[in-house]
Write a protein that holds these residues in place. Structure first.
Motif, mmCIF file in Angstrom:
data_model
loop_
_atom_site.group_PDB
_atom_site.id
_atom_site.type_symbol
_atom_site.label_atom_id
_atom_site.label_comp_id
_atom_site.label_asym_id
_atom_site.label_seq_id
_atom_site.Cartn_x
_atom_site.Cartn_y
_atom_site.Cartn_z
ATOM 1 N N TYR A 152 0.802 -1.110 -0.089
ATOM 2 C CA TYR A 152 -0.063 -0.010 -0.100
ATOM 3 C C TYR A 152 0.811 1.378 0.081
ATOM 4 O O TYR A 152 0.613 2.199 -0.627
ATOM 5 N N VAL A 153 1.956 1.289 0.882
ATOM 6 C CA VAL A 153 2.746 2.404 0.959
ATOM 7 C C VAL A 153 4.195 1.913 1.095
ATOM 8 O O VAL A 153 4.338 0.943 1.787
ATOM 9 N N LYS A 154 5.184 2.934 0.715
ATOM 10 C CA LYS A 154 6.779 2.629 1.212
ATOM 11 C C LYS A 154 6.999 3.668 2.187
ATOM 12 O O LYS A 154 6.623 5.054 1.960
ATOM 13 N N GLU A 155 8.410 3.598 2.638
ATOM 14 C CA GLU A 155 8.752 4.828 3.264
ATOM 15 C C GLU A 155 9.137 6.029 2.125
ATOM 16 O O GLU A 155 9.603 5.758 1.024
ATOM 17 N N GLY A 156 8.705 7.175 2.455
ATOM 18 C CA GLY A 156 8.841 8.324 1.623
ATOM 19 C C GLY A 156 7.592 8.661 0.829
ATOM 20 O O GLY A 156 7.631 9.592 0.289
ATOM 21 N N ASP A 157 6.629 7.718 0.794
ATOM 22 C CA ASP A 157 5.570 8.114 0.069
ATOM 23 C C ASP A 157 4.670 8.995 0.796
ATOM 24 O O ASP A 157 4.615 9.348 1.913
ATOM 25 N N ARG A 158 4.075 9.819 -0.087
ATOM 26 C CA ARG A 158 2.922 11.002 0.336
ATOM 27 C C ARG A 158 1.484 10.320 0.840
ATOM 28 O O ARG A 158 1.070 9.578 -0.216
ATOM 29 N N VAL A 159 1.160 10.328 1.780
ATOM 30 C CA VAL A 159 -0.372 9.936 2.053
ATOM 31 C C VAL A 159 -1.353 10.753 2.277
ATOM 32 O O VAL A 159 -1.055 12.005 3.024
ATOM 33 N N GLU A 160 -2.518 10.640 2.410
ATOM 34 C CA GLU A 160 -3.559 11.540 2.575
ATOM 35 C C GLU A 160 -4.495 10.804 3.726
ATOM 36 O O GLU A 160 -4.461 9.692 4.027
ATOM 37 N N LYS A 161 -5.197 11.713 4.530
ATOM 38 C CA LYS A 161 -5.919 11.259 5.624
ATOM 39 C C LYS A 161 -6.829 10.211 5.044
ATOM 40 O O LYS A 161 -7.527 10.557 3.959
ATOM 41 N N GLY A 162 -7.124 8.899 5.663
ATOM 42 C CA GLY A 162 -8.006 8.101 5.237
ATOM 43 C C GLY A 162 -7.383 7.012 4.370
ATOM 44 O O GLY A 162 -7.944 6.016 4.007
#
Length: 164
Positions: free
Chosen positions: A108-118
């Motif tokens: 789903y995500v990796k270190e350094g990725d930008r994520v949004e709330k939810g």
């Protein structure tokens, strides 16, 4: 107890068909059970030490030599030092942590990725149910604290996210 006395006790057990015998004296407790188990427990009896009436008290024992202290080792950096101002995303349940929706799918995500709330960060499997864990803030994933397939406890930190 001598070996001869013990042999007599064992012979009496067999001769009379006794399955268990316990013998206690001030010095020991002996329990014998048929089937091969023998348990001997020694009970120490404190003996009073004879002291002459005019004896001087014994000299005090010498103090142990001081042990030189080693230089303190550097502690691993705390989570706060790794990421000042980061938000910890914690496990809301006990289960198994998975970074991807399937073994052959990308995480789903990796270190350094930008994520949004939810946004979904991972899955925690509990009792054959797959529970999606979402980001509590918008930001950048600074650290993933758990390995794929690892069991997690309730409240265990999973991710450090730097809010933006």
């Amino acid at each position: 107890m001598t070996a001869k006395e013990l042999k007599q006790i064992l012979q009496a057990l067999v001769e009379y068909g006794v399955n268990e015998l316990t013998l206690e004296t001030p010095d020991y407790k002996l329990t014998v059970r048929r089937g091969g188990e023998v348990q001997v427990v020694a009970v120490p009896q404190p003996a009073p030490l004879p002291q002459p009436l005019s004896a001087a008290p014994p000299p005090p024992a010498p103090a142990p030599a001081p042990v030189p202290l080693e230089a303190p080792q550097a502690a691993p950096p705390a989570k706060e030092e790794e990421c000042a101002g980061c938000v910890e995303v914690r496990a809301p349940i006990v289960g198994t942590f998975y970074r991807a929706p399937a073994p052959d799918a990308p995480p789903y995500v990796k270190e350094g990725d930008r994520v949004e709330k939810g946004q979904v960060l991972c899955i925690i499997e509990a009792m054959k149910l797959m529970n999606e864990i979402e980001s509590e803030v918008s930001g950048i994933v600074k650290k993933i604290l758990v390995q794929n397939g690892e069991p997690v406890e309730y409240g265990q930190p999973l991710f450090l996210i730097q809010p933006v």
